[in-house]
Design a protein around this motif. Structure first.
Motif, PDB file in Angstrom:
ATOM      1  N   LYS A  43       0.835  -1.206   0.000  1.00 28.95           N
ATOM      2  CA  LYS A  43       0.000   0.000   0.000  1.00 28.95           C
ATOM      3  C   LYS A  43       0.870   1.256   0.000  1.00 28.95           C
ATOM      4  O   LYS A  43       0.571   2.238  -0.686  1.00 28.95           O
ATOM      5  CB  LYS A  43      -0.923  -0.013   1.212  1.00 28.95           C
ATOM      6  CG  LYS A  43      -1.961   1.095   1.198  1.00 28.95           C
ATOM      7  CD  LYS A  43      -2.963   0.924   2.329  1.00 28.95           C
ATOM      8  CE  LYS A  43      -4.040   2.000   2.250  1.00 28.95           C
ATOM      9  NZ  LYS A  43      -5.042   1.844   3.335  1.00 28.95           N
ATOM     10  N   ARG A  44       1.958   1.225   0.739  1.00 25.65           N
ATOM     11  CA  ARG A  44       2.888   2.359   0.746  1.00 25.65           C
ATOM     12  C   ARG A  44       3.475   2.593  -0.633  1.00 25.65           C
ATOM     13  O   ARG A  44       3.609   3.744  -1.083  1.00 25.65           O
ATOM     14  CB  ARG A  44       4.016   2.125   1.756  1.00 25.65           C
ATOM     15  CG  ARG A  44       3.615   2.242   3.212  1.00 25.65           C
ATOM     16  CD  ARG A  44       4.772   1.865   4.130  1.00 25.65           C
ATOM     17  NE  ARG A  44       5.902   2.792   4.003  1.00 25.65           N
ATOM     18  CZ  ARG A  44       7.102   2.567   4.519  1.00 25.65           C
ATOM     19  NH1 ARG A  44       7.346   1.427   5.159  1.00 25.65           N
ATOM     20  NH2 ARG A  44       8.060   3.456   4.384  1.00 25.65           N
ATOM     21  N   ALA A  45       3.828   1.521  -1.325  1.00 25.33           N
ATOM     22  CA  ALA A  45       4.395   1.643  -2.667  1.00 25.33           C
ATOM     23  C   ALA A  45       3.409   2.329  -3.610  1.00 25.33           C
ATOM     24  O   ALA A  45       3.794   3.187  -4.417  1.00 25.33           O
ATOM     25  CB  ALA A  45       4.778   0.266  -3.207  1.00 25.33           C
ATOM     26  N   MET A  46       2.134   1.959  -3.508  1.00 25.59           N
ATOM     27  CA  MET A  46       1.123   2.616  -4.336  1.00 25.59           C
ATOM     28  C   MET A  46       1.037   4.100  -4.027  1.00 25.59           C
ATOM     29  O   MET A  46       1.009   4.949  -4.931  1.00 25.59           O
ATOM     30  CB  MET A  46      -0.244   1.963  -4.119  1.00 25.59           C
ATOM     31  CG  MET A  46      -1.370   2.658  -4.874  1.00 25.59           C
ATOM     32  SD  MET A  46      -3.012   2.108  -4.342  1.00 25.59           S
ATOM     33  CE  MET A  46      -3.046   2.678  -2.628  1.00 25.59           C
ATOM     34  N   GLY A  87       3.817   6.038  -5.491  1.00 24.26           N
ATOM     35  CA  GLY A  87       3.598   6.265  -6.914  1.00 24.26           C
ATOM     36  C   GLY A  87       2.587   7.366  -7.177  1.00 24.26           C
ATOM     37  O   GLY A  87       2.785   8.204  -8.071  1.00 24.26           O
ATOM     38  N   ILE A  88       1.514   7.390  -6.405  1.00 29.39           N
ATOM     39  CA  ILE A  88       0.475   8.411  -6.584  1.00 29.39           C
ATOM     40  C   ILE A  88       1.041   9.812  -6.357  1.00 29.39           C
ATOM     41  O   ILE A  88       0.658  10.772  -7.046  1.00 29.39           O
ATOM     42  CB  ILE A  88      -0.719   8.124  -5.653  1.00 29.39           C
ATOM     43  CG1 ILE A  88      -1.468   6.875  -6.138  1.00 29.39           C
ATOM     44  CG2 ILE A  88      -1.670   9.319  -5.588  1.00 29.39           C
ATOM     45  CD1 ILE A  88      -2.550   6.396  -5.191  1.00 29.39           C
ATOM     46  N   ASN A 137       9.973   4.982 -11.134  1.00 24.91           N
ATOM     47  CA  ASN A 137      11.281   5.221 -10.527  1.00 24.91           C
ATOM     48  C   ASN A 137      11.165   5.402  -9.016  1.00 24.91           C
ATOM     49  O   ASN A 137      11.994   4.896  -8.251  1.00 24.91           O
ATOM     50  CB  ASN A 137      11.938   6.442 -11.164  1.00 24.91           C
ATOM     51  CG  ASN A 137      12.361   6.185 -12.600  1.00 24.91           C
ATOM     52  OD1 ASN A 137      12.543   5.047 -13.004  1.00 24.91           O
ATOM     53  ND2 ASN A 137      12.502   7.248 -13.385  1.00 24.91           N
ATOM     54  N   ALA A 138      10.118   6.111  -8.562  1.00 24.75           N
ATOM     55  CA  ALA A 138       9.919   6.306  -7.123  1.00 24.75           C
ATOM     56  C   ALA A 138       9.554   5.000  -6.440  1.00 24.75           C
ATOM     57  O   ALA A 138      10.069   4.676  -5.354  1.00 24.75           O
ATOM     58  CB  ALA A 138       8.832   7.353  -6.881  1.00 24.75           C
ATOM     59  N   ILE A 139       8.662   4.223  -7.056  1.00 23.65           N
ATOM     60  CA  ILE A 139       8.295   2.924  -6.490  1.00 23.65           C
ATOM     61  C   ILE A 139       9.508   2.011  -6.461  1.00 23.65           C
ATOM     62  O   ILE A 139       9.736   1.270  -5.496  1.00 23.65           O
ATOM     63  CB  ILE A 139       7.144   2.302  -7.300  1.00 23.65           C
ATOM     64  CG1 ILE A 139       5.869   3.134  -7.147  1.00 23.65           C
ATOM     65  CG2 ILE A 139       6.891   0.857  -6.857  1.00 23.65           C
ATOM     66  CD1 ILE A 139       4.755   2.740  -8.101  1.00 23.65           C
ATOM     67  N   ALA A 180      -4.690  13.472 -12.906  1.00 26.51           N
ATOM     68  CA  ALA A 180      -3.555  14.371 -12.724  1.00 26.51           C
ATOM     69  C   ALA A 180      -3.997  15.830 -12.775  1.00 26.51           C
ATOM     70  O   ALA A 180      -4.768  16.227 -13.654  1.00 26.51           O
ATOM     71  CB  ALA A 180      -2.502  14.123 -13.801  1.00 26.51           C
ATOM     72  N   THR A 181      -3.512  16.635 -11.819  1.00 15.30           N
ATOM     73  CA  THR A 181      -3.758  18.079 -11.815  1.00 15.30           C
ATOM     74  C   THR A 181      -2.435  18.801 -11.587  1.00 15.30           C
ATOM     75  O   THR A 181      -1.400  18.173 -11.334  1.00 15.30           O
ATOM     76  CB  THR A 181      -4.749  18.494 -10.706  1.00 15.30           C
ATOM     77  OG1 THR A 181      -4.074  18.486  -9.430  1.00 15.30           O
ATOM     78  CG2 THR A 181      -5.948  17.554 -10.643  1.00 15.30           C
ATOM     79  N   ASP A 182      -2.485  20.119 -11.648  1.00 17.11           N
ATOM     80  CA  ASP A 182      -1.276  20.913 -11.392  1.00 17.11           C
ATOM     81  C   ASP A 182      -0.809  20.787  -9.948  1.00 17.11           C
ATOM     82  O   ASP A 182       0.330  21.125  -9.632  1.00 17.11           O
ATOM     83  CB  ASP A 182      -1.533  22.386 -11.703  1.00 17.11           C
ATOM     84  CG  ASP A 182      -1.743  22.644 -13.187  1.00 17.11           C
ATOM     85  OD1 ASP A 182      -1.305  21.813 -13.998  1.00 17.11           O
ATOM     86  OD2 ASP A 182      -2.374  23.671 -13.524  1.00 17.11           O
ATOM     87  N   HIS A 183      -1.685  20.324  -9.078  1.00 12.04           N
ATOM     88  CA  HIS A 183      -1.376  20.252  -7.648  1.00 12.04           C
ATOM     89  C   HIS A 183      -1.224  18.823  -7.142  1.00 12.04           C
ATOM     90  O   HIS A 183      -1.122  18.592  -5.938  1.00 12.04           O
ATOM     91  CB  HIS A 183      -2.465  20.981  -6.847  1.00 12.04           C
ATOM     92  CG  HIS A 183      -2.704  22.384  -7.304  1.00 12.04           C
ATOM     93  ND1 HIS A 183      -1.805  23.399  -7.098  1.00 12.04           N
ATOM     94  CD2 HIS A 183      -3.743  22.919  -7.995  1.00 12.04           C
ATOM     95  CE1 HIS A 183      -2.269  24.513  -7.630  1.00 12.04           C
ATOM     96  NE2 HIS A 183      -3.441  24.251  -8.174  1.00 12.04           N
ATOM     97  N   GLY A 184      -1.202  17.869  -8.055  1.00  7.58           N
ATOM     98  CA  GLY A 184      -1.062  16.480  -7.657  1.00  7.58           C
ATOM     99  C   GLY A 184      -2.209  15.643  -8.189  1.00  7.58           C
ATOM    100  O   GLY A 184      -2.898  16.024  -9.139  1.00  7.58           O
ATOM    101  N   ALA A 185      -2.430  14.492  -7.563  1.00  5.98           N
ATOM    102  CA  ALA A 185      -3.430  13.543  -8.046  1.00  5.98           C
ATOM    103  C   ALA A 185      -4.737  13.650  -7.263  1.00  5.98           C
ATOM    104  O   ALA A 185      -4.727  13.784  -6.029  1.00  5.98           O
ATOM    105  CB  ALA A 185      -2.894  12.120  -7.926  1.00  5.98           C
ATOM    106  N   ILE A 186      -5.842  13.582  -7.986  1.00 10.11           N
ATOM    107  CA  ILE A 186      -7.152  13.379  -7.363  1.00 10.11           C
ATOM    108  C   ILE A 186      -7.448  11.890  -7.424  1.00 10.11           C
ATOM    109  O   ILE A 186      -7.500  11.294  -8.507  1.00 10.11           O
ATOM    110  CB  ILE A 186      -8.259  14.160  -8.109  1.00 10.11           C
ATOM    111  CG1 ILE A 186      -7.997  15.669  -8.064  1.00 10.11           C
ATOM    112  CG2 ILE A 186      -9.629  13.838  -7.513  1.00 10.11           C
ATOM    113  CD1 ILE A 186      -8.932  16.464  -8.942  1.00 10.11           C
TER     114      ILE A 186
END
Length: 249
Positions: free
Chosen positions: A126-129, A132-133, A147-149, A237-243
């Motif tokens: 769950k942390r890996a997901m 990634g988000i 790359n982050a995961i 995807a948004t300018d401020h991150g993921a919804i």
């Protein structure tokens, strides 16, 4: 799909909540001794009650409303007569459509008492997901996700299944971008456009590297054989991150 209007985001949120609540209710319904077909029946009834249509069934003629994979089965498990037992890891993957919008979610659940190492694997999956988000943002490289995961996996002595990727979603179950690596890659030069709808779904393992077909033409197994967990959200995807549209509520 690229979201350009508020009503499109609203449509994704509706089906996102439906699949999330369906998966959570199925997980809460798991009891040792029940079959995966019985568990799938609960999911089917919930989807139908909300006016949603199973995506794997409608798009690929999959023999079940949901995918249920146990232990050595890592994805696309067919619901059937297999009996769930205490100590099992059960992955539930729910994807569906409503009013022309698709969402996809999945998670691995522990049944009764499992080995401490498997409990940790679930927590870290769950942390890996979530790691990634956090990389989903307008104009950022798509490769940042894998790359982050990958850094997290290496730091914690895990492997990643490298032929089960994240994907675009929204107007169909699988659409452009068709393969989004959840493992490190240097070859992907694509960038995340604003409004892009995609899944983030790493398959974290204690040694597995590849998904291999089983005899039934659907179920996938780890090669080398090793415990594997999967966690998945559909995000925008948004300018401020993921919804995240597949939160229960």
């Amino acid at each position: 799909m690229t979201v350009t209007k508020e009503d499109e985001l609203d449509g994704l949120k509706v089906i996102g909540r439906i699949v999330a609540n369906t998966m959570l209710t199925m997980a809460k319904s798991i009891e040792p001794g029940m079959t995966t077909a019985e568990l799938d029946g609960i999911g089917r009834a919930l989807l139908e009650r909300q006016g949603a249509v199973s995506a794997p069934e409608s798009a690929y003629d999959f023999p079940g409303a949901t995918c249920i994979s146990i232990n050595e089965e890592i994805a696309h498990g067919i619901p059937g007569e297999r009996v769930i037992a205490s100590g099992d890891l059960v992955n539930i993957d729910v994807s569906a459509s409503k009013n022309g919008f698709f969402a996809d979610t999945g998670a691995t659940f522990r049944v009764g008492n499992v080995r401490p190492s498997l409990k940790t694997l679930c927590q870290d999956g769950k942390r890996a997901m979530e790691i990634g988000i956090k990389e989903v943002r307008s104009n950022k490289p798509i490769a940042n996700i894998g790359n982050a995961i990958g850094r997290f996996a290496v730091d914690h002595n895990y492997t990643l299944i490298r032929n089960l990727a994240s994907h675009g979603v929204g107007r169909s179950l699988h659409e452009y971008p068709t393969e989004i690596a959840t493992w490190p890659t240097r070859s992907d030069r694509r960038r995340i456009n604003k409004g892009l709808v995609l899944t983030v779904e790493p398959f974290l393992s204690k040694g597995g590297l590849w998904a291999e077909d089983g005899d039934d033409g659907w179920t996938l197994y780890s090669t080398p054989q090793a415990p594997v967990v999967q966690y998945e959200h559909t995000v925008v995807a948004t300018d401020h991150g993921a919804i995240v549209v597949t939160r229960p509520g």
